[in-house]
Design an enzyme around this catalytic site. Structure first.
Site, mmCIF file in Angstrom:
data_model
loop_
_atom_site.group_PDB
_atom_site.id
_atom_site.type_symbol
_atom_site.label_atom_id
_atom_site.label_comp_id
_atom_site.label_asym_id
_atom_site.label_seq_id
_atom_site.Cartn_x
_atom_site.Cartn_y
_atom_site.Cartn_z
ATOM 1 N N ASN A 102 42.943 48.763 42.916
ATOM 2 C CA ASN A 102 43.321 49.607 44.048
ATOM 3 C C ASN A 102 44.169 48.868 45.078
ATOM 4 O O ASN A 102 45.124 49.422 45.635
ATOM 5 C CB ASN A 102 42.075 50.196 44.713
ATOM 6 C CG ASN A 102 41.121 49.129 45.240
ATOM 7 O OD1 ASN A 102 40.757 48.198 44.511
ATOM 8 N ND2 ASN A 102 40.701 49.259 46.484
ATOM 9 N N HIS B 163 42.615 41.709 42.841
ATOM 10 C CA HIS B 163 43.299 42.999 42.779
ATOM 11 C C HIS B 163 42.669 44.098 43.640
ATOM 12 O O HIS B 163 43.236 45.178 43.756
ATOM 13 C CB HIS B 163 43.452 43.469 41.325
ATOM 14 C CG HIS B 163 42.185 43.908 40.660
ATOM 15 N ND1 HIS B 163 42.193 44.709 39.535
ATOM 16 C CD2 HIS B 163 40.872 43.667 40.940
ATOM 17 C CE1 HIS B 163 40.946 44.947 39.150
ATOM 18 N NE2 HIS B 163 40.137 44.319 39.979
ATOM 19 N N HIS B 164 41.524 43.842 44.260
ATOM 20 C CA HIS B 164 40.958 44.812 45.207
ATOM 21 C C HIS B 164 41.391 44.540 46.647
ATOM 22 O O HIS B 164 41.162 45.372 47.527
ATOM 23 C CB HIS B 164 39.424 44.804 45.151
ATOM 24 C CG HIS B 164 38.866 45.252 43.831
ATOM 25 N ND1 HIS B 164 39.271 46.398 43.200
ATOM 26 C CD2 HIS B 164 37.923 44.679 43.014
ATOM 27 C CE1 HIS B 164 38.604 46.531 42.053
ATOM 28 N NE2 HIS B 164 37.804 45.505 41.921
ATOM 29 N N ALA B 165 41.990 43.395 46.901
ATOM 30 C CA ALA B 165 42.408 43.047 48.262
ATOM 31 C C ALA B 165 43.637 43.855 48.664
ATOM 32 O O ALA B 165 44.610 43.954 47.909
ATOM 33 C CB ALA B 165 42.701 41.556 48.367
#
Length: 267
Positions: free
Chosen positions: A166, A124-126
């Site tokens: 993010n 989920h940060h990619a």
């Protein structure tokens, strides 16, 4: 209620030499061992995602960069940064993780399963064109894009990780057919929104289990109003009180509670 569980043993090879507790491979292999014995669970082998599926969310240039950067020899590593490290198995891990998510979407869309659980890397940060924070591709955003392109008119993406998703926010914030809702703790990844919060993004910072439950009671009311055809959950378990990186301090019962509440949305 039938639940399909998608995973593959090769997924657990990506972090075989992990130097950080956040990416120790036994985290997800232990989860798989637990869910594999649950009644009414049907185990499914993940298949590799196609380039088309990856590129629904990521730029072709970024996908090619990841493939090219993946080492070809055991023991070799490629560092995108100190936390985001590829080994020989990473590319296949990414393809299987994204493939599992797309399979899960299709199984629920077609009524083959009531719900599905993927023991994979959510990422989920990619972002669309960049890796970071232990994440290479955004499996959850790929799944959401796949769902919208294969018949789901509205998709809700929920993130219960201890850190803000993010990359998922930035990937979906311009997609009005999606709704994103999350709780997160203060700290990483810091500020990332472009000076405003889109109407389809709902974020609540939490510092305790009580705040977590209050937040999700309100967030799930918004999800219910959105009336999604499909709900996709980025299920991070590092908000648990036993996790060294988390500060929210959730218990097993808090996770059971939020799972039940999610399943009850527009049931």
């Amino acid at each position: 209620m039938t639940t399909f569980v998608y995973s593959h043993p090769d997924i657990f090879l990506h972090d075989a030499a992990a130097a950080h507790c956040a990416m120790a491979p036994d985290r997800i292999s232990r989860i798989y061992a637990k869910v594999a014995g649950v009644p009414d669970v049907v185990l499914k082998d993940a298949r590799e995602a196609s380039r088309e599926q990856l590129e629904r969310n990521h730029t072709p240039e970024f996908v090619e960069q990841l493939l090219s950067a993946t080492p070809t020899v055991d023991g070799q590593h490629h560092y995108i940064d100190n936390e985001t490290v590829l080994n020989r198995h990473t590319w296949r891990t990414l393809l299987l993780s994204a493939g599992a998510a797309c399979q899960a979407v299709e199984a629920v869309q077609h009524g083959a399963a009531d719900n599905a659980f993927c023991v994979t890397y959510a990422g989920h940060h990619a972002m669309r064109g960049a890796a970071g924070g232990f994440c290479f591709i955004n499996t959850v955003a790929i799944a959401a894009r796949h769902a919208l392109d294969t018949g789901s008119k509205r998709v809700a993406v929920l993130d219960i990780d201890t850190h803000s998703g993010n990359g998922t926010v930035l990937s979906l914030m311009d997609e009005p057919r999606s709704l994103f809702a999350e709780t997160y703790q203060a700290g990483y990844p810091g500020s990332f929104l472009p000076g405003f919060c889109p109407e389809n993004v709902h974020r609540v910072r939490c510092a305790s289990p009580q705040e977590f439950r209050h937040a999700w009671t309100e967030l799930l009311a918004k999800v219910s109003d959105f009336d999604p055809c499909l709900i996709i959950v980025s299920a991070g378990f590092d908000a648990h009180r036993a996790d060294p990186l988390g500060t929210i301090g959730l218990s097993d019962e808090d996770y059971r509670w939020v799972a039940r509440e999610i399943l009850a949305v527009n049931a």
